[in-house]
Write an enzyme that holds these catalytic residues in place. Structure first.
Site, PDB file in Angstrom:
ATOM      1  N   ILE A 181       0.846  -1.206   0.000  1.00 12.42           N
ATOM      2  CA  ILE A 181       0.000   0.000   0.000  1.00 12.42           C
ATOM      3  C   ILE A 181       0.879   1.253   0.000  1.00 12.42           C
ATOM      4  O   ILE A 181       0.611   2.208  -0.747  1.00 12.42           O
ATOM      5  CB  ILE A 181      -0.978  -0.018   1.192  1.00 12.42           C
ATOM      6  N   ARG A 228      11.225  -1.186   7.745  1.00 16.16           N
ATOM      7  CA  ARG A 228      12.137  -2.105   8.430  1.00 16.16           C
ATOM      8  C   ARG A 228      13.330  -2.459   7.534  1.00 16.16           C
ATOM      9  O   ARG A 228      14.449  -2.533   7.952  1.00 16.16           O
ATOM     10  CB  ARG A 228      11.392  -3.394   8.789  1.00 16.16           C
ATOM     11  N   ILE A 252      -3.897   5.799   7.846  1.00 17.87           N
ATOM     12  CA  ILE A 252      -4.857   4.842   7.278  1.00 17.87           C
ATOM     13  C   ILE A 252      -4.469   3.430   7.706  1.00 17.87           C
ATOM     14  O   ILE A 252      -4.973   2.446   7.162  1.00 17.87           O
ATOM     15  CB  ILE A 252      -4.873   4.888   5.730  1.00 17.87           C
ATOM     16  N   HIS A 261     -12.957   4.280   9.329  1.00 14.32           N
ATOM     17  CA  HIS A 261     -12.230   3.091   8.842  1.00 14.32           C
ATOM     18  C   HIS A 261     -12.828   2.567   7.521  1.00 14.32           C
ATOM     19  O   HIS A 261     -13.301   1.428   7.451  1.00 14.32           O
ATOM     20  CB  HIS A 261     -12.237   1.985   9.911  1.00 14.32           C
ATOM     21  N   GLU A 310     -11.273   2.418  18.362  1.00 19.85           N
ATOM     22  CA  GLU A 310     -12.428   2.649  17.495  1.00 19.85           C
ATOM     23  C   GLU A 310     -13.492   1.567  17.716  1.00 19.85           C
ATOM     24  O   GLU A 310     -13.132   0.453  18.089  1.00 19.85           O
ATOM     25  CB  GLU A 310     -11.997   2.685  16.016  1.00 19.85           C
ATOM     26  N   ARG A 366      -3.620   1.706  11.335  1.00 19.26           N
ATOM     27  CA  ARG A 366      -4.398   1.155  12.446  1.00 19.26           C
ATOM     28  C   ARG A 366      -4.430   2.175  13.571  1.00 19.26           C
ATOM     29  O   ARG A 366      -3.456   2.914  13.773  1.00 19.26           O
ATOM     30  CB  ARG A 366      -3.739  -0.122  12.991  1.00 19.26           C
TER      31      ARG A 366
HETATM   32  C1  DGY Z   1      -7.621  -3.627   6.241  1.00 19.28           C
HETATM   33  O1  DGY Z   1      -8.157  -4.397   5.458  1.00 19.28           O
HETATM   34  O2  DGY Z   1      -6.812  -4.018   7.070  1.00 19.28           O
HETATM   35  C2  DGY Z   1      -7.897  -2.174   6.138  1.00 19.28           C
HETATM   36  O3  DGY Z   1      -7.795  -1.569   7.381  1.00 19.28           O
HETATM   37  C3  DGY Z   1      -9.213  -1.897   5.478  1.00 19.28           C
HETATM   38  O4  DGY Z   1      -9.476  -0.533   5.355  1.00 19.28           O
END
Ligand code: DGY
Length: 339
Positions: free
Chosen positions: A161, A181, A240, A289, A271, A242
């Site tokens: 991502i 890492r 985006i 989320h 959350e 966690r």
């Molecule tokens: C995931 O799939 O882990 C993402 O947080 C989705 O938005």
């Protein structure tokens, strides 16, 4: 006639995906969203062979204790910090997730949050909807945001991502730096036009910092008061990844005190609760989320989770070969462990 295996679907899901599961299984699907307690998960999973799970369904040793029936759990998501993989493997259960199918949509959404936060889209829209524009004397120097084009994009966590986010930066003529890492292969760095830097350098240099790292105990509060203090006061932070990777209380203080220009957050510590101090700030864009929530992508994720369960339980074209297993070694013990 032998009874069909039983599968539990922990979240309401697309009817065509449920129908596909029902070709092979006796399916019990939840009709409403619900955050299951450990006791509920334990009870549900005791009577099924497989399950499709939401990201808030925490599976650990306590939930699996004494369960000799369950063979597979398929997460509806790529992140799997809700799954205790060691405990799941010890219990002989296969775990699967949904990588790749959501990469591009999540990268799109990171950009949506970055642009919205930098250019104050949320606050401006709230102001307009509240009827303040008509009759106001909006000044030429009102609503000034931070430019995105031509600036430095920092990415913390450079997996699939992160790389997809970096590739998009080319169109905005940005310099891309990352911290990870391990260093990416040179070919990938070239493709992403990204340069590896230390974490302190990343914090110091980024005009826009996007967090894409997985949640682990070591990554908890990877961005806290100390890290925020190293960032530019004109910088924009996007999470985006966690909740819990950012110390939300410290972030709210930095945003309130002008130590950071803006933030875009799709995930939160604890959350669906959101830190109350964030709710009161205008320079943060908040969403529930939904980074992977495009029509096509959520359908692909649901299909992938279903296909993993179908294959793991020995059905369909890929029988015995689930697509995206996290702990495939457990399957070699099934012949002896399961009845
Ligand atoms: C995931 O799939 O882990 C993402 O947080 C989705 O938005």
């Amino acid at each position: 006639m032998t009874a069909k295996p039983k599968v539990w679907v922990a979240r309401p899901l697309f009817p065509d995906v449920l129908a596909r599961l029902a070709e092979y299984f006796d399916v019990q699907a939840e009709a409403v969203e619900h955050k299951h307690t450990a006791a509920e998960l334990r009870e549900k999973l005791a009577h099924v062979d497989g399950a499709l799970l939401g990201l808030s369904d925490r599976i650990d040793a306590e939930v699996l204790e004494g369960n000799h029936r369950l063979k597979v759990v398929a997460n509806l998501g790529v992140g799997y910090n809700n799954l205790d993989l060691d405990a799941i493997s010890k219990a002989g259960v296969l775990a699967c997730n949904t990588p790749d199918v959501l990469t591009e949509s999540v990268a799109d959404y990171a950009w949506a949050l970055m642009l919205a936060a930098a250019r104050r889209v949320g606050a401006a829209e709230r102001w307009l909807r509240a009827g303040h524009w008509a009759g106001s004397r909006m000044r030429f120097d009102d609503w000034l945001g931070v430019d995105v084009h031509g600036r430095t994009l920092g990415i913390l966590g450079m997996g699939r991502i992160g790389q997809a986010i970096a590739r998009r930066a080319c169109g905005f003529d940005m310099r891309v730096i990352y911290h990870n890492r391990s260093r990416l292969p040179e070919t990938v760095e070239r493709e992403c036009r990204a340069t590896l830097v230390s974490k302190p350098e990343l914090l110091r240099q980024a005009d826009h910092l996007v967090l894409v790292l997985p949640f682990t105990a070591a990554n908890r509060h990877a961005i806290g008061a100390e890290e925020l203090a190293q960032m530019k006061s004109s910088a924009v932070l996007v999470n985006i990844a966690r909740g819990g990777i950012v110390d939300d209380a410290a972030l709210a203080v930095a945003l309130r005190d002008g130590k950071l220009a803006a933030a875009g957050l799709d995930v939160f510590e604890g959350e669906p609760a959101v830190h109350p101090d964030l709710l009161g700030l205008d320079n943060v864009v908040l969403s529930p989320h939904i980074a992977s929530a495009s029509e096509d992508t959520r359908r692909s994720m649901a299909r992938m989770a279903a296909d993993n369960v179908i294959a793991a339980l020995g059905y369909g074209e890929a029988a015995g070969k689930p697509l995206t297993p996290l702990n495939p070694a457990v399957m070699s013990h099934w012949a002896t462990r399961k009845a």
